[in-house]
Scaffold this active site. Structure first.
Site, PDB file in Angstrom:
ATOM      1  N   ALA A   1       0.658  -1.146   0.039  1.00  9.85           N
ATOM      2  CA  ALA A   1       0.018  -0.022   0.118  1.00  9.85           C
ATOM      3  C   ALA A   1       0.936   1.257   0.115  1.00  9.85           C
ATOM      4  O   ALA A   1       0.192   2.456   0.017  1.00  9.85           O
ATOM      5  CB  ALA A   1      -1.056   0.088   1.244  1.00  9.85           C
ATOM      6  N   ALA A   2       2.168   1.304   0.005  1.00  9.35           N
ATOM      7  CA  ALA A   2       2.926   2.318  -0.337  1.00  9.35           C
ATOM      8  C   ALA A   2       2.484   3.199  -1.318  1.00  9.35           C
ATOM      9  O   ALA A   2       2.329   4.415  -1.258  1.00  9.35           O
ATOM     10  CB  ALA A   2       4.237   2.167   0.019  1.00  9.35           C
ATOM     11  N   GLY A   3       2.471   2.606  -2.608  1.00 15.12           N
ATOM     12  CA  GLY A   3       2.021   3.486  -3.625  1.00 15.12           C
ATOM     13  C   GLY A   3       0.796   3.920  -3.788  1.00 15.12           C
ATOM     14  O   GLY A   3       0.425   5.081  -4.164  1.00 15.12           O
ATOM     15  N   ASP A   4      -0.199   3.301  -3.128  1.00 13.46           N
ATOM     16  CA  ASP A   4      -1.445   3.770  -2.748  1.00 13.46           C
ATOM     17  C   ASP A   4      -1.768   4.932  -1.825  1.00 13.46           C
ATOM     18  O   ASP A   4      -2.314   5.926  -2.028  1.00 13.46           O
ATOM     19  CB  ASP A   4      -2.618   2.611  -2.129  1.00 13.46           C
ATOM     20  CG  ASP A   4      -2.616   1.603  -3.220  1.00 13.46           C
ATOM     21  OD1 ASP A   4      -2.428   1.655  -4.430  1.00 13.46           O
ATOM     22  OD2 ASP A   4      -3.021   0.054  -2.753  1.00 13.46           O
TER      23      ASP A   4
END
Length: 302
Positions: A251-254
């Protein structure tokens, strides 16, 4: 309050196993721990935008199962408007099976469930939400025809349209690009979209310039520890990464996309919005899980 950010996309329950390494084909591997957490790229980005300062509405589907109830409740607990999160009879909710190794790399299998039944007509029923929005955000975990309709409608309404092309397995339809204000791929997605290798800043710049040639408004390539590269017709700018000890990159990109969208909706200049997204993403990788790892605005360093 009208939703300034509307996210059209997926909701998944993440089933997360941690192990020393990722298993090889045909191998049974003893793991270290297991937990479930609300996820899905769409829902993650909605939570990130909400925690990072925006008023948010979600358009998506869940199944008629316990996971669906939990996914909807998790968004409502964050103050996300869920009037357009529909329950699909007779199908499961989306599920992501995630294995995370000791180096914090992950391997993911996704079952679409209700996400696969999000049609353009489903989104159109909530056109009033799109009309009220300032920023419309899409990803690729729902049917392509639905994404295409939403991008075009966002452009028609004069909204700021963001596409996070994840997961990307190849080129986007050429007619999508003209509807996209900000295209936000990571290295592997930029490579899949363009066919060009992306390993460093120079190669990321070449891929981003190709995407601009095809009609995208502006491109932000997220590069993990190498930061983010913003590329537009006026030039490019590198945003170095915050140094952290990563424990889980899920979820880093999210978190970056949601933070960037929230920044724009809150009136930040695009560079400031990128920095907000980066700071939030850096903090998220120091925590385990998808939505549980996403920070609140008050936690970000000034």
């Amino acid at each position: 309050m009208h939703a300034k950010v509307v996210v059209v996309g997926s909701l998944n329950m993440d089933l997360v196993a941690r192990a020393e390494r990722l298993p090889r084909g045909g191998e049974t591997l003893a793991g270290d721990s297991f937990f479930t957490a609300p996820g899905g790229k769409g829902a993650n980005q909605a939570v990130a935008a909400a925690r990072l300062g925006a008023s948010v509405a979600m358009i998506g589907n869940v199944g008629d199962d316990a996971y669906g109830q939990q996914l909807r409740q998790a968004l409502q607990d964050e103050g996300v408007d869920c009037q357009a999160v529909a329950i699909c009879e007779g199908v499961s909710s989306g599920v992501a099976l995630i294995v995370v190794d000791a180096a914090s790399q992950n391997a993911i299998v996704i079952i679409a469930g209700g996400n696969g039944q999000l049609t353009a007509e489903s989104v159109e029923r909530f056109d009033a939400l799109l009309q009220q929005a300032e920023v419309v955000v899409c990803q690729l975990e729902v049917p392509p025809a639905t994404v295409a309709w939403t991008l075009a409608r966002g452009r028609e309404l004069g909204k700021t349209v963001i596409l996070n092309p994840a997961p990307a397995s190849g080129q986007l339809p050429t007619d999508w690009f003209a509807h996209i204000d900000y295209l936000i791929p990571n290295e592997s997605e930029a490579e899949a979209l363009t066919g060009l290798p992306v390993t460093d800043l120079d190669s990321a710049r070449r891929a981003a310039e190709r995407l601009l040639e095809w009609g995208a408004g502006k491109v932000i390539v997220t590069l993990g520890a190498q930061g983010a590269l913003f590329v537009s017709a006026a030039g490019d700018r590198h945003f170095p990464a915050n140094r952290v000890n990563a424990v889980d990159t899920t979820a880093a990109g999210d978190t970056f996309v949601g933070g960037f969208a929230a920044g724009l909706a809150c009136g930040l200049e695009e560079g400031e919005a990128i920095v907000r997204g980066q700071r939030a993403a850096a903090l998220s990788v120091t925590r385990v899980g998808a939505q549980p790892s996403i920070p609140h605005l008050a936690e970000l360093a000034p």
